[in-house]
Design an enzyme around this catalytic site. Structure first.
Site, PDB file in Angstrom:
ATOM      1  N   HIS A 158       0.840  -1.193   0.000  1.00 14.73           N
ATOM      2  CA  HIS A 158       0.000   0.000   0.000  1.00 14.73           C
ATOM      3  C   HIS A 158       0.877   1.246   0.000  1.00 14.73           C
ATOM      4  O   HIS A 158       1.942   1.272   0.629  1.00 14.73           O
ATOM      5  CB  HIS A 158      -0.907  -0.008   1.228  1.00 14.73           C
ATOM      6  CG  HIS A 158      -2.055   0.932   1.132  1.00 14.73           C
ATOM      7  ND1 HIS A 158      -2.021   2.201   1.669  1.00 14.73           N
ATOM      8  CD2 HIS A 158      -3.272   0.808   0.545  1.00 14.73           C
ATOM      9  CE1 HIS A 158      -3.171   2.810   1.430  1.00 14.73           C
ATOM     10  NE2 HIS A 158      -3.942   1.996   0.750  1.00 14.73           N
ATOM     11  N   HIS A 159       0.437   2.271  -0.718  1.00 14.77           N
ATOM     12  CA  HIS A 159       1.254   3.487  -0.864  1.00 14.77           C
ATOM     13  C   HIS A 159       1.478   4.184   0.468  1.00 14.77           C
ATOM     14  O   HIS A 159       2.418   4.980   0.615  1.00 14.77           O
ATOM     15  CB  HIS A 159       0.573   4.442  -1.851  1.00 14.77           C
ATOM     16  CG  HIS A 159       1.544   5.265  -2.651  1.00 14.77           C
ATOM     17  ND1 HIS A 159       2.635   5.882  -2.090  1.00 14.77           N
ATOM     18  CD2 HIS A 159       1.591   5.572  -3.971  1.00 14.77           C
ATOM     19  CE1 HIS A 159       3.305   6.547  -3.024  1.00 14.77           C
ATOM     20  NE2 HIS A 159       2.705   6.364  -4.166  1.00 14.77           N
ATOM     21  N   SER A 160       0.656   3.902   1.471  1.00 15.65           N
ATOM     22  CA  SER A 160       0.846   4.531   2.782  1.00 15.65           C
ATOM     23  C   SER A 160       2.130   4.073   3.455  1.00 15.65           C
ATOM     24  O   SER A 160       2.621   4.735   4.373  1.00 15.65           O
ATOM     25  CB  SER A 160      -0.357   4.219   3.695  1.00 15.65           C
ATOM     26  OG  SER A 160      -0.494   2.819   3.871  1.00 15.65           O
ATOM     27  N   ASN A 342       5.907   9.271   2.708  1.00 13.09           N
ATOM     28  CA  ASN A 342       5.487   9.930   1.482  1.00 13.09           C
ATOM     29  C   ASN A 342       5.743  11.427   1.613  1.00 13.09           C
ATOM     30  O   ASN A 342       5.144  12.093   2.452  1.00 13.09           O
ATOM     31  CB  ASN A 342       3.998   9.668   1.233  1.00 13.09           C
ATOM     32  CG  ASN A 342       3.728   8.238   0.832  1.00 13.09           C
ATOM     33  OD1 ASN A 342       3.922   7.860  -0.316  1.00 13.09           O
ATOM     34  ND2 ASN A 342       3.316   7.424   1.790  1.00 13.09           N
TER      35      ASN A 342
END
Length: 496
Positions: A158-160, A342
């Protein structure tokens, strides 16, 4: 959003502390950038498609994961919502069998096209999400021989958990050089020329030039920020096979298709030298040529393309200083906290969509665009605009802006440098590496990744918009060939 600046790093570290004895570690808050990826309709996953030169030994791979990947706390933590509505990283025990998936594929049929079988499997992943009740990553192993490799694995997260640059460093810290199993991979390092001139006239001239460059930097930044705001409000790219049409419901599309094509990195460097450009310029030039070829075939109206088409790429730029493979590996070995996450800003790059007589002109035009963007603070300013939206309107407002800008442009574009030499994991030599994403608010994403002497274009398309993605992949190869042939012709002309 999480960045590498000292102030923000210290803030992240202060939210957690290791206690002696039986005391538990305080859960770390998700950074605002990571938290945004849990908003509805912004559920983005990163996948790294990896081809291998030999079939994968499942047990050997599983045995290596605890001492490599799971030493990073984010891969052994849950993301839990607390009573106040905040999300936190909570350490947990990881069951490897829940994360290493080995599907039973029907390959007994001699007429079965294994390339399409693997392609379909990866496409099906884009219609699913990782269960939030466990750490948000998994590895899918397809021990099926294709035209690209003896086996394929898909590392999904997941991008998180972090952006592509941070996680590429982490992933490669688990690999070793094939030629030397005790050595970590090495990544390309950009070099900057330094002037050693101390002549007074030269120094005065340098100050004048720097003043002019500063004025141009400020002017370009103002123009780029205004265009960014205009894009968020109303400025949309021309309608093409790649743009999201009005009323198109991406949530209910049939899924995304992942196509990858590999070309020679040495030839890319040859084109770079022939055009006095950079590798990034060449990659963008090939992308422009491929999209022009595809759109021209669909529309078959050359004049209209040249005069009326507005086509732009949204690039997410990493703003955190890269730790590097060596640093990440050392931090993991010492069980130190690895500050990753991020931290990004937007850059909108105009693309020239036209049928050009000289293929090298695609690279020349790309160089002009890229040089112009290097003289701007667009990415930093858009980062602070997102921060402002986050403070004023919360996660929903910031997420809406982060979705709005890419959806108004034609494609998302990204590239990352991979290792300079061939690498292996647990004795398995890697054949190719193709990282990309799914869930982004665009119908097309182009991602380029270098590895040893190869460069792979990973192309993600929405099946509801583009019905022939393999044709688009072939257009990238044909465009590369035509540009390379033009560079060779230019070189022969010089020699003669």
């Amino acid at each position: 959003m999480e960045c590498g600046g000292k102030k923000m790093v210290l803030k992240s570290i202060r939210t957690s502390k290791k206690l002696d004895g039986d005391d538990e570690e305080e859960a770390i808050l998700l950074s605002p950038g990571s938290r945004m990826f849990h908003e509805p309709n912004y559920n983005i996953h990163i996948i790294a498609i990896m081809g291998w030169k030999i079939p994968l030994d499942i047990n050997s791979l599983k045995a290596q994961i605890p001492s490599k990947l799971l030493k990073h706390p984010r891969f052994s933590s849950l993301q839990v919502m607390d009573e106040s509505g905040e999300m936190r990283w909570v350490p947990t025990t990881v069951n490897i069998d829940d994360h290493v998936i080995v599907p039973q594929l029907d390959v007994n049929n001699n007429n079965m096209d294994t390339d399409k079988l693997v392609e379909q499997y990866i496409s099906n992943l884009s219609t699913t999400s990782i269960d939030i009740s466990k750490p948000l990553w998994d590895i899918h192993i397809l021990n099926v021989k294709t035209s690209h490799a003896e086996a394929t694995s898909i590392f999904r997260f997941h991008h998180s958990l972090g952006d592509g640059i941070a996680l590429m460093s982490l992933l490669l810290s688990c690999f070793r050089k094939t030629s030397d199993p005790t050595s970590l991979p090495t990544l390309p390092v950009s070099s900057k020329n330094k002037s050693n001139s101390k002549n007074i006239r030269s120094l005065i001239w340098q100050y004048i030039v720097k003043l002019w460059l500063l004025i141009r930097l400020l002017f370009n930044t103002v123009v780029d920020v205004l265009l960014f705001i205009a894009t968020a409000l109303f400025l949309k790219d021309s309608q093409s096979p790649f743009t999201v049409a009005k009323g198109f419901n991406k949530k209910h599309s049939t899924g995304q298709r992942f196509i990858y094509r590999t070309v020679s990195l040495d030839d890319i460097k040859f084109i770079k030298n022939a055009t006095n450009a950079t590798i990034n310029d060449v990659i963008l030039g090939i992308t422009q040529a491929a999209l022009s070829r595809y759109i021209n075939r669909k529309y078959d109206v050359e004049g209209k393309m040249k005069e009326q088409m507005r086509c732009r790429a949204t690039v997410l730029v990493n703003l955190r200083p890269a730790l590097g493979v060596q640093a990440v590996a050392e931090m993991i070995e010492k069980n130190a906290i690895v500050i990753q996450g991020n931290c990004f800003g937007f850059v909108i790059i105009p693309l020239d969509i036209a049928q050009l007589q000289n293929p090298l002109d695609y690279v020349h035009k790309a160089k002009i665009s890229m040089d112009r963007k290097k003289r701007s603070l667009e990415s930093q300013c858009t980062f602070y605009i997102l921060q402002l939206f986050l403070n004023l309107f919360g996660f929903k407002g910031a997420t809406k802006l982060a979705k709005r800008v890419p959806s108004q442009t034609t494609l998302a574009f990204s590239n990352v440098a991979g290792p300079l030499e061939e690498v292996s994991f647990s004795g398995h030599p890697l054949a190719f590496l193709a990282p990309t994403c799914y869930g982004q608010p665009t119908g097309l994403m182009v991602h380029a990744c270098s590895y040893a002497k190869k460069l792979t274009f990973a192309i993600t398309v929405d099946e509801g918009m583009i019905s022939d993605p393999n044709q688009l992949g072939d257009d990238f190869v044909h465009s590369f060939i035509s540009i390379n042939e033009a560079a060779l012709s230019k070189f022969r002309t010089k020699v003669d």
